[in-house]
Design a protein around this motif. Sequence first.
Motif, PDB file in Angstrom:
ATOM      1  N   LEU A 137       0.503  -1.441   0.129  1.00  0.00           N
ATOM      2  CA  LEU A 137      -0.020   0.014  -0.033  1.00  0.00           C
ATOM      3  C   LEU A 137       0.778   1.350  -0.025  1.00  0.00           C
ATOM      4  CD1 LEU A 137      -3.077   0.772   2.086  1.00  0.00           C
ATOM      5  CD2 LEU A 137      -2.708   1.097  -0.255  1.00  0.00           C
ATOM      6  N   ASP A 180       0.677  -7.588  -3.987  1.00  0.00           N
ATOM      7  CA  ASP A 180       0.410  -6.537  -3.512  1.00  0.00           C
ATOM      8  C   ASP A 180      -0.072  -5.334  -4.002  1.00  0.00           C
ATOM      9  OD1 ASP A 180       1.196  -8.129  -1.207  1.00  0.00           O
ATOM     10  OD2 ASP A 180       2.933  -6.522  -0.511  1.00  0.00           O
ATOM     11  N   ARG A 181       0.332  -5.240  -5.208  1.00  0.00           N
ATOM     12  CA  ARG A 181      -0.289  -4.126  -6.134  1.00  0.00           C
ATOM     13  C   ARG A 181      -1.545  -4.252  -6.479  1.00  0.00           C
ATOM     14  NH1 ARG A 181       5.296  -4.417  -8.059  1.00  0.00           N
ATOM     15  NH2 ARG A 181       4.495  -5.706  -9.781  1.00  0.00           N
ATOM     16  N   LYS A 209      -3.726  -3.663  -3.162  1.00  0.00           N
ATOM     17  CA  LYS A 209      -3.750  -1.995  -2.874  1.00  0.00           C
ATOM     18  C   LYS A 209      -4.613  -1.445  -3.728  1.00  0.00           C
ATOM     19  CE  LYS A 209      -0.799   2.080  -3.903  1.00  0.00           C
ATOM     20  NZ  LYS A 209      -1.595   2.841  -3.435  1.00  0.00           N
ATOM     21  N   PHE A 262      -6.958  -1.934  -0.670  1.00  0.00           N
ATOM     22  CA  PHE A 262      -6.690  -1.076   0.597  1.00  0.00           C
ATOM     23  C   PHE A 262      -6.854   0.402   0.213  1.00  0.00           C
ATOM     24  CE2 PHE A 262      -2.743  -4.193   0.869  1.00  0.00           C
ATOM     25  CZ  PHE A 262      -3.543  -5.106   1.459  1.00  0.00           C
ATOM     26  N   ASP A 263      -6.702   0.768  -1.131  1.00  0.00           N
ATOM     27  CA  ASP A 263      -7.008   2.261  -1.401  1.00  0.00           C
ATOM     28  C   ASP A 263      -8.444   2.723  -1.495  1.00  0.00           C
ATOM     29  OD1 ASP A 263      -4.277   2.765  -1.979  1.00  0.00           O
ATOM     30  OD2 ASP A 263      -4.441   2.781  -4.022  1.00  0.00           O
ATOM     31  N   THR A 297       1.818  -1.673   4.702  1.00  0.00           N
ATOM     32  CA  THR A 297       2.343  -3.003   4.545  1.00  0.00           C
ATOM     33  C   THR A 297       3.625  -3.066   4.879  1.00  0.00           C
ATOM     34  OG1 THR A 297       2.643  -2.587   2.317  1.00  0.00           O
ATOM     35  CG2 THR A 297       0.564  -3.252   2.472  1.00  0.00           C
TER      36      THR A 297
END
Length: 357
Positions: A19, A45-46, A49, A53-54, A66
């Motif tokens: 993130l 992860d991207r 994110k 997450f975003d 993260t």
Amino acid sequence: MPTLLPRLGKVLIPVVVGLPSLIPLTQPTLAAEQVIIASTGGAYDRALKEAWFDPFTKATGIEVVTVAATNAEMRAKASAMVKTGNITWDLYLDGEIQAASKAHREITEDLTAFCRQFADRRDLSANACAAGGALLQSTATLLAYRTGEPGGPVPETWADMWDTEKFPGERAFPNFDDPWRVMAAALLADGVSRDELFPLDIDRALAKLEQIRPSVSLWWKTGDQSVQGFRNGDYSLGQIWLTRAKAMRNEGLPIAWSYKASFLVGDRIALLKDAPHRENALKLIAFWLNTPAAQAKACEALSCTPPSSDAIAMMSDEARKTMPQGDEVRDYVIVPDAEWINANAAMMLQRWNEWIR
């Protein structure tokens, strides 16, 4: 559209994060409104994110921080933090098999009470929320290969992975604290049938691995290492995660995979005991389970199966075709014996470490 086996009895399917900032294993700077989650980093992860997450931060104002680590590092660090009482993470992603183990239960909060709010959700798979954590996604560990000229032979089975004459080139296998899938692939390549695979014959598996060892150029410890190795041309065939293979295909790399050589796996979102931002962590978990659009967006990029059937319906036809299907799971995909794996994890790791040196 059949959902992937999240309803499959004792199996444990079950995937981890990135993130605003990616920070090392050292203690993160704590802020008032944040939640700290450990993940394996990279393309995986991207995707999380952007999809999870975003949007969560936008909806709540809570920053998702993260921490990048290998699976082995996450388990070791989480255990050490709980034992010393110096807990700096809130959440970490653990494999579904490990999430059912005694070691996992000793360091994570039992989410049974939290999960009751999702009990009547018809779109969620039966095991979407459990004591050991919420289901992030289900996917596969499988044989992936560099594509060549159209019409040529392609490797489909673990026996093909061992056939270096028909399919020349370097190989790649994982080398972390969870060696059962490499041993299982070796046994299947040696002629063991899928219904007789467990309990694993460790001696036979290691003997079969000796045959292919000279052709293994990469023993990867992280998903990013498996991706970088493929990008660099370090191997032509490898046992890697479907999520990473799909991310590479999205980049335009010449990669394909076979469900005839695959194991059903997945990740759970686990909450550490005495997490410093416990309430924020529970909000992040709930946001995932309550937001099919976030699940769909992440799995669209990663070829995973989300816990919600509503999310599956939102995904494109192309994305649904590349994730494990009901027929493939029935006919080819190996559903691991989680109970046996957890009971024999220490023994397998010891034998593996002795062999891999």
